[in-house]
Scaffold this motif. Structure first.
Motif, mmCIF file in Angstrom:
data_model
loop_
_atom_site.group_PDB
_atom_site.id
_atom_site.type_symbol
_atom_site.label_atom_id
_atom_site.label_comp_id
_atom_site.label_asym_id
_atom_site.label_seq_id
_atom_site.Cartn_x
_atom_site.Cartn_y
_atom_site.Cartn_z
ATOM 1 N N ASP A 4 29.614 37.986 34.999
ATOM 2 C CA ASP A 4 30.391 39.205 34.858
ATOM 3 C C ASP A 4 31.884 38.842 34.800
ATOM 4 O O ASP A 4 32.313 37.909 35.486
ATOM 5 C CB ASP A 4 30.102 40.091 36.080
ATOM 6 C CG ASP A 4 30.877 41.380 36.063
ATOM 7 O OD1 ASP A 4 30.965 42.012 34.992
ATOM 8 O OD2 ASP A 4 31.407 41.765 37.128
ATOM 9 N N PRO A 5 32.724 39.529 34.005
ATOM 10 C CA PRO A 5 34.140 39.169 33.908
ATOM 11 C C PRO A 5 34.891 39.190 35.239
ATOM 12 O O PRO A 5 35.894 38.504 35.393
ATOM 13 C CB PRO A 5 34.724 40.224 32.957
ATOM 14 C CG PRO A 5 33.575 40.688 32.162
ATOM 15 C CD PRO A 5 32.370 40.579 33.036
ATOM 16 N N SER A 6 34.440 39.957 36.204
ATOM 17 C CA SER A 6 35.127 39.987 37.498
ATOM 18 C C SER A 6 34.542 38.990 38.498
ATOM 19 O O SER A 6 35.033 38.882 39.616
ATOM 20 C CB SER A 6 35.070 41.393 38.090
ATOM 21 O OG SER A 6 33.720 41.746 38.337
ATOM 22 N N GLY A 7 33.519 38.239 38.089
ATOM 23 C CA GLY A 7 32.897 37.265 38.978
ATOM 24 C C GLY A 7 33.767 36.033 39.171
ATOM 25 O O GLY A 7 34.485 35.618 38.264
ATOM 26 N N ASN A 8 33.718 35.469 40.354
ATOM 27 C CA ASN A 8 34.521 34.287 40.664
ATOM 28 C C ASN A 8 33.949 33.030 40.028
ATOM 29 O O ASN A 8 32.750 32.780 40.127
ATOM 30 C CB ASN A 8 34.621 34.076 42.171
ATOM 31 C CG ASN A 8 35.504 35.090 42.843
ATOM 32 O OD1 ASN A 8 36.404 35.639 42.217
ATOM 33 N ND2 ASN A 8 35.255 35.354 44.104
ATOM 34 N N VAL A 9 34.818 32.244 39.432
ATOM 35 C CA VAL A 9 34.442 30.963 38.850
ATOM 36 C C VAL A 9 34.903 29.825 39.748
ATOM 37 O O VAL A 9 34.188 28.863 39.965
ATOM 38 C CB VAL A 9 35.033 30.808 37.427
ATOM 39 C CG1 VAL A 9 34.731 29.443 36.857
ATOM 40 C CG2 VAL A 9 34.510 31.896 36.521
ATOM 41 N N LYS A 14 36.167 35.036 35.992
ATOM 42 C CA LYS A 14 35.764 34.650 34.636
ATOM 43 C C LYS A 14 36.741 35.187 33.598
ATOM 44 O O LYS A 14 36.974 34.547 32.572
ATOM 45 C CB LYS A 14 34.364 35.141 34.316
ATOM 46 C CG LYS A 14 33.987 34.743 32.888
ATOM 47 C CD LYS A 14 32.556 34.813 32.582
ATOM 48 C CE LYS A 14 32.342 34.185 31.228
ATOM 49 N NZ LYS A 14 31.804 35.048 30.261
ATOM 50 N N ALA A 15 37.340 36.333 33.868
ATOM 51 C CA ALA A 15 38.318 36.901 32.934
ATOM 52 C C ALA A 15 39.533 35.988 32.778
ATOM 53 O O ALA A 15 40.160 35.970 31.721
ATOM 54 C CB ALA A 15 38.751 38.285 33.409
ATOM 55 N N GLY A 16 39.877 35.223 33.791
ATOM 56 C CA GLY A 16 41.020 34.333 33.725
ATOM 57 C C GLY A 16 40.684 32.924 33.309
ATOM 58 O O GLY A 16 41.563 32.076 33.162
ATOM 59 N N LEU A 17 39.401 32.635 33.108
ATOM 60 C CA LEU A 17 38.956 31.291 32.743
ATOM 61 C C LEU A 17 39.161 31.045 31.252
ATOM 62 O O LEU A 17 38.709 31.822 30.419
ATOM 63 C CB LEU A 17 37.469 31.125 33.093
ATOM 64 C CG LEU A 17 36.813 29.804 32.736
ATOM 65 C CD1 LEU A 17 37.355 28.697 33.625
ATOM 66 C CD2 LEU A 17 35.310 29.911 32.888
ATOM 67 N N ALA A 18 39.836 29.961 30.907
ATOM 68 C CA ALA A 18 40.027 29.591 29.506
ATOM 69 C C ALA A 18 39.002 28.529 29.104
ATOM 70 O O ALA A 18 38.301 28.685 28.104
ATOM 71 C CB ALA A 18 41.430 29.083 29.265
ATOM 72 N N ARG A 19 38.913 27.434 29.889
ATOM 73 C CA ARG A 19 37.960 26.349 29.610
ATOM 74 C C ARG A 19 37.482 25.771 30.920
ATOM 75 O O ARG A 19 38.147 25.873 31.947
ATOM 76 C CB ARG A 19 38.628 25.218 28.819
ATOM 77 C CG ARG A 19 39.045 25.555 27.434
ATOM 78 C CD ARG A 19 39.536 24.340 26.672
ATOM 79 N NE ARG A 19 40.363 23.460 27.497
ATOM 80 C CZ ARG A 19 41.237 22.605 27.014
ATOM 81 N NH1 ARG A 19 41.414 22.512 25.715
ATOM 82 N NH2 ARG A 19 41.938 21.822 27.803
#
Length: 180
Positions: free
Chosen positions: A157-162, A115-120
């Motif tokens: 959570d920011p470390s969770g996989n999207v 999630k931390a790397g997700l932009a849109r």
């Protein structure tokens, strides 16, 4: 080289429908020229009709590939998409994910998108649905499976996989010996 059987076609279309939905018919019935899927040594190729006609003059033993390789069938009969299908998947993708520039290299090294790397992310992306991953300049980087739906990503959570990684353009370098 031969046309796909009914079971092979069904397996291919099921896999493609995860990423491009009903846009499969746009792959077959193109405005410029009719295309079809052909099987050569367990690999599925997306080929124009004129190239198919021209390939009949080449012996079966000498024919290595033709058209665009979309993937291959495993020994158990399951279909696995290759990264070479990315331009066609990106053109007709229904679910898309854009990653931030700092997460771009992590994805290209074969890691999942957090999630931390997700932009849109496109609206109404279902959980476990196929997604095409883009960078912020709208260049397709690869594809994967949505680990979370669009609504669940908001509370994640920011470390969770999207996005669970399946294939990326870095494979051209990592597995070039095994690709073709």
């Amino acid at each position: 080289m031969r046309p796909l059987t009914e079971e092979e076609t069904k397996a291919l279309f099921m896999k493609l429908s995860e990423y491009i939905g009903r846009n499969i018919e746009h792959l077959i019935n193109r405005k410029d020229e009719r295309h079809s899927f052909r099987l050569v040594k367990d690999r599925v190729y997306y080929v124009s009709e004129t190239v198919i006609k021209a390939s009949f003059s080449i012996s079966r033993d000498n024919l290595l590939s033709l058209g665009t390789c979309f993937g291959k069938f495993s020994k158990s009969g399951k279909f696995r998409l290759h990264i070479t299908a990315l331009p066609h998947l990106a053109q007709y993708a229904t679910n898309k994910v854009w990653v931030k520039s700092n997460a771009e290299m992590q994805f290209l090294y074969g890691n999942n998108v957090s999630k931390a790397g997700l932009a849109r992310i496109t609206e109404s992306t279902p959980q476990y649905g196929g997604v095409v991953v883009y960078n912020m300049a709208d260049i397709p980087l690869g594809f994967g499976v949505a680990a979370q739906g669009t609504e669940a990503c908001k509370d994640l959570d920011p470390s969770g996989n999207v996005v669970l990684h399946q294939s990326d353009i870095g494979e051209y370098l990592r597995v070039e010996d095994e690709m073709f």
